[in-house]
Design a protein around this motif. Structure first.
Motif, PDB file in Angstrom:
ATOM      1  N   PRO A 163       0.825  -1.229   0.000  1.00  7.11           N
ATOM      2  CA  PRO A 163       0.000   0.000   0.000  1.00  7.11           C
ATOM      3  C   PRO A 163       0.849   1.265   0.000  1.00  7.11           C
ATOM      4  O   PRO A 163       0.472   2.265  -0.604  1.00  7.11           O
ATOM      5  CB  PRO A 163      -0.824  -0.136   1.281  1.00  7.11           C
ATOM      6  CG  PRO A 163      -0.867  -1.605   1.552  1.00  7.11           C
ATOM      7  CD  PRO A 163       0.442  -2.151   1.080  1.00  7.11           C
ATOM      8  N   ARG A 164       1.977   1.202   0.678  1.00  2.00           N
ATOM      9  CA  ARG A 164       2.892   2.340   0.702  1.00  2.00           C
ATOM     10  C   ARG A 164       4.278   1.856   0.282  1.00  2.00           C
ATOM     11  O   ARG A 164       4.910   1.062   0.985  1.00  2.00           O
ATOM     12  CB  ARG A 164       2.941   2.958   2.100  1.00  2.00           C
ATOM     13  CG  ARG A 164       3.836   4.188   2.185  1.00  2.00           C
ATOM     14  CD  ARG A 164       3.779   4.799   3.577  1.00  2.00           C
ATOM     15  NE  ARG A 164       4.644   5.968   3.674  1.00  2.00           N
ATOM     16  CZ  ARG A 164       4.802   6.694   4.764  1.00  2.00           C
ATOM     17  NH1 ARG A 164       4.127   6.356   5.875  1.00  2.00           N
ATOM     18  NH2 ARG A 164       5.602   7.731   4.774  1.00  2.00           N
ATOM     19  N   VAL A 165       4.737   2.302  -0.872  1.00  2.00           N
ATOM     20  CA  VAL A 165       6.020   1.844  -1.411  1.00  2.00           C
ATOM     21  C   VAL A 165       7.151   2.501  -0.626  1.00  2.00           C
ATOM     22  O   VAL A 165       7.244   3.729  -0.549  1.00  2.00           O
ATOM     23  CB  VAL A 165       6.147   2.174  -2.915  1.00  2.00           C
ATOM     24  CG1 VAL A 165       7.501   1.710  -3.435  1.00  2.00           C
ATOM     25  CG2 VAL A 165       5.017   1.503  -3.689  1.00  2.00           C
ATOM     26  N   ARG A 166       8.005   1.685  -0.041  1.00  2.00           N
ATOM     27  CA  ARG A 166       9.100   2.180   0.793  1.00  2.00           C
ATOM     28  C   ARG A 166      10.352   2.390  -0.047  1.00  2.00           C
ATOM     29  O   ARG A 166      10.804   1.500  -0.763  1.00  2.00           O
ATOM     30  CB  ARG A 166       9.369   1.173   1.921  1.00  2.00           C
ATOM     31  CG  ARG A 166      10.475   1.555   2.883  1.00  2.00           C
ATOM     32  CD  ARG A 166      10.416   0.659   4.123  1.00  2.00           C
ATOM     33  NE  ARG A 166      10.308  -0.741   3.759  1.00  2.00           N
ATOM     34  CZ  ARG A 166      11.361  -1.544   3.557  1.00  2.00           C
ATOM     35  NH1 ARG A 166      12.585  -1.059   3.658  1.00  2.00           N
ATOM     36  NH2 ARG A 166      11.184  -2.815   3.258  1.00  2.00           N
ATOM     37  N   GLU A 167      10.921   3.585   0.037  1.00  2.00           N
ATOM     38  CA  GLU A 167      12.136   3.891  -0.702  1.00  2.00           C
ATOM     39  C   GLU A 167      13.354   3.302   0.000  1.00  2.00           C
ATOM     40  O   GLU A 167      13.342   3.041   1.200  1.00  2.00           O
ATOM     41  CB  GLU A 167      12.316   5.407  -0.832  1.00  2.00           C
ATOM     42  CG  GLU A 167      11.249   6.091  -1.650  1.00  2.00           C
ATOM     43  CD  GLU A 167      11.568   7.552  -1.914  1.00  2.00           C
ATOM     44  OE1 GLU A 167      12.434   8.116  -1.206  1.00  2.00           O
ATOM     45  OE2 GLU A 167      10.963   8.135  -2.828  1.00  2.00           O
ATOM     46  N   GLY A 168      14.416   3.108  -0.773  1.00  2.00           N
ATOM     47  CA  GLY A 168      15.661   2.625  -0.183  1.00  2.00           C
ATOM     48  C   GLY A 168      16.444   1.766  -1.153  1.00  2.00           C
ATOM     49  O   GLY A 168      16.093   1.627  -2.332  1.00  2.00           O
ATOM     50  N   TRP A 169      17.541   1.198  -0.643  1.00  2.00           N
ATOM     51  CA  TRP A 169      18.378   0.311  -1.445  1.00  2.00           C
ATOM     52  C   TRP A 169      17.774  -1.079  -1.486  1.00  2.00           C
ATOM     53  O   TRP A 169      17.190  -1.544  -0.496  1.00  2.00           O
ATOM     54  CB  TRP A 169      19.780   0.241  -0.858  1.00  2.00           C
ATOM     55  CG  TRP A 169      20.528   1.542  -0.904  1.00  2.00           C
ATOM     56  CD1 TRP A 169      20.691   2.434   0.116  1.00  2.00           C
ATOM     57  CD2 TRP A 169      21.194   2.100  -2.039  1.00  2.00           C
ATOM     58  NE1 TRP A 169      21.419   3.512  -0.312  1.00  2.00           N
ATOM     59  CE2 TRP A 169      21.750   3.341  -1.626  1.00  2.00           C
ATOM     60  CE3 TRP A 169      21.386   1.675  -3.356  1.00  2.00           C
ATOM     61  CZ2 TRP A 169      22.472   4.155  -2.482  1.00  2.00           C
ATOM     62  CZ3 TRP A 169      22.109   2.481  -4.221  1.00  2.00           C
ATOM     63  CH2 TRP A 169      22.650   3.702  -3.790  1.00  2.00           C
ATOM     64  N   LEU A 170      17.914  -1.760  -2.614  1.00  2.00           N
ATOM     65  CA  LEU A 170      17.372  -3.106  -2.790  1.00  2.00           C
ATOM     66  C   LEU A 170      18.507  -4.097  -3.034  1.00  2.00           C
ATOM     67  O   LEU A 170      19.505  -3.764  -3.677  1.00  2.00           O
ATOM     68  CB  LEU A 170      16.414  -3.149  -3.985  1.00  2.00           C
ATOM     69  CG  LEU A 170      15.244  -2.162  -3.967  1.00  2.00           C
ATOM     70  CD1 LEU A 170      14.444  -2.306  -5.249  1.00  2.00           C
ATOM     71  CD2 LEU A 170      14.357  -2.403  -2.765  1.00  2.00           C
TER      72      LEU A 170
ATOM     73  N   TRP B 192      20.664   9.543   0.995  1.00  2.00           N
ATOM     74  CA  TRP B 192      21.411   8.656   0.092  1.00  2.00           C
ATOM     75  C   TRP B 192      22.917   8.867   0.258  1.00  2.00           C
ATOM     76  O   TRP B 192      23.623   9.165  -0.681  1.00  2.00           O
ATOM     77  CB  TRP B 192      20.992   8.906  -1.355  1.00  2.00           C
ATOM     78  CG  TRP B 192      19.528   8.764  -1.597  1.00  2.00           C
ATOM     79  CD1 TRP B 192      18.608   9.760  -1.701  1.00  2.00           C
ATOM     80  CD2 TRP B 192      18.796   7.538  -1.737  1.00  2.00           C
ATOM     81  NE1 TRP B 192      17.356   9.251  -1.905  1.00  2.00           N
ATOM     82  CE2 TRP B 192      17.435   7.884  -1.929  1.00  2.00           C
ATOM     83  CE3 TRP B 192      19.155   6.190  -1.727  1.00  2.00           C
ATOM     84  CZ2 TRP B 192      16.444   6.922  -2.111  1.00  2.00           C
ATOM     85  CZ3 TRP B 192      18.165   5.239  -1.903  1.00  2.00           C
ATOM     86  CH2 TRP B 192      16.832   5.604  -2.090  1.00  2.00           C
ATOM     87  N   GLN B 193      23.385   8.694   1.493  1.00  2.00           N
ATOM     88  CA  GLN B 193      24.787   8.975   1.785  1.00  2.00           C
ATOM     89  C   GLN B 193      25.732   8.091   0.972  1.00  2.00           C
ATOM     90  O   GLN B 193      26.760   8.563   0.465  1.00  2.00           O
ATOM     91  CB  GLN B 193      25.070   8.787   3.271  1.00  2.00           C
ATOM     92  CG  GLN B 193      26.509   9.160   3.658  1.00  2.00           C
ATOM     93  CD  GLN B 193      26.801   8.913   5.117  1.00  2.00           C
ATOM     94  OE1 GLN B 193      26.643   7.780   5.594  1.00  2.00           O
ATOM     95  NE2 GLN B 193      27.213   9.945   5.826  1.00  2.00           N
TER      96      GLN B 193
END
Length: 218
Positions: A45-52, A183-184
């Protein structure tokens, strides 16, 4: 737009990721387990941002519903057991020459796949009057994610006696600090140029241009 295609069948995602990995990046395929995990994340329902974690050879990030695959050469390093050890393309203190007194542009310096060049500019402009700006990225006060991911970006620094690569462990360029909060790892993979010695003052400034050159495929 990965989120907009989340409902498409598994076959579509297998083939799309096959094209990106094999044709564009020259790396192995994404395993089916990783593809299913990606779809589960995209269909939430809520797409979580980040590294995959899709491929060991290439970092992948998800931001604003979009997938971005970064070439392996962006994040050099090696494994020591299970620990990944970074080996940055540049070292703090490596010199980045300013333009000679009779030139607008300085020499292009290579740091692995990255190219860096310093150009003279008046405060708030890219280059001096009459200079060819056709191949110069427009500098930004605060660089965004997609500007850096484009592989060509620029920022302005005050005039100093000399310039060098700054830290590879923390974000030190003002134009990259906001991006570095989220996004360090991406920012630390790019050459951060800083002024050294005395600041010359006045309205004069320099533009630091940074661009990525993809390695040739074998």
């Amino acid at each position: 737009d990965a989120a907009g295609r989340a409902a498409l069948p598994l076959f579509f995602w297998r083939e799309a990721l096959r094209h990106v990995c094999e044709k564009e990046l020259g790396i192995g395929l994404v395993g089916e387990k990783a593809v299913l995990q990606l779809l589960e994340r995209l269909r939430a329902p809520r797409v979580r941002e980040g590294w995959l974690a899709l491929r060991k050879e290439s970092r992948v990030l998800l931001a604003a519903g979009t997938l971005a695959f970064l070439r392996p050469s962006v994040f050099p390093g090696h494994h020591e057991g299970r620990l990944w050890v970074r080996t940055p393309h540049m070292q703090p203190g490596e010199a980045v020459p300013a333009p000679p007194a009779d030139a607008v542009r300085g020499p292009t310096i290579s740091f692995g796949p990255w190219r860096v060049r310093i150009t003279r500019c008046a405060q708030g402009s890219s280059l001096g009057p009459g200079a060819d700006t056709s191949d110069v990225a427009r500098p930004a006060a605060a660089l965004g994610l997609w500007e850096v991911l484009s592989g060509r970006f620029a920022y302005v620094l005050p005039v100093h006696e000399r310039y060098a690569i700054g830290s590879t462990d923390r974000v030190v360029v003002p134009a990259l600090r906001a991006l570095g909060k989220a996004w360090q790892a991406l920012v630390l993979a790019t050459p951060q140029v800083v002024g050294c010695g005395a600041e010359m003052g006045g309205r004069a400034a320099v533009t630091v241009e940074v661009w990525f050159v993809a390695p040739e495929r074998a």
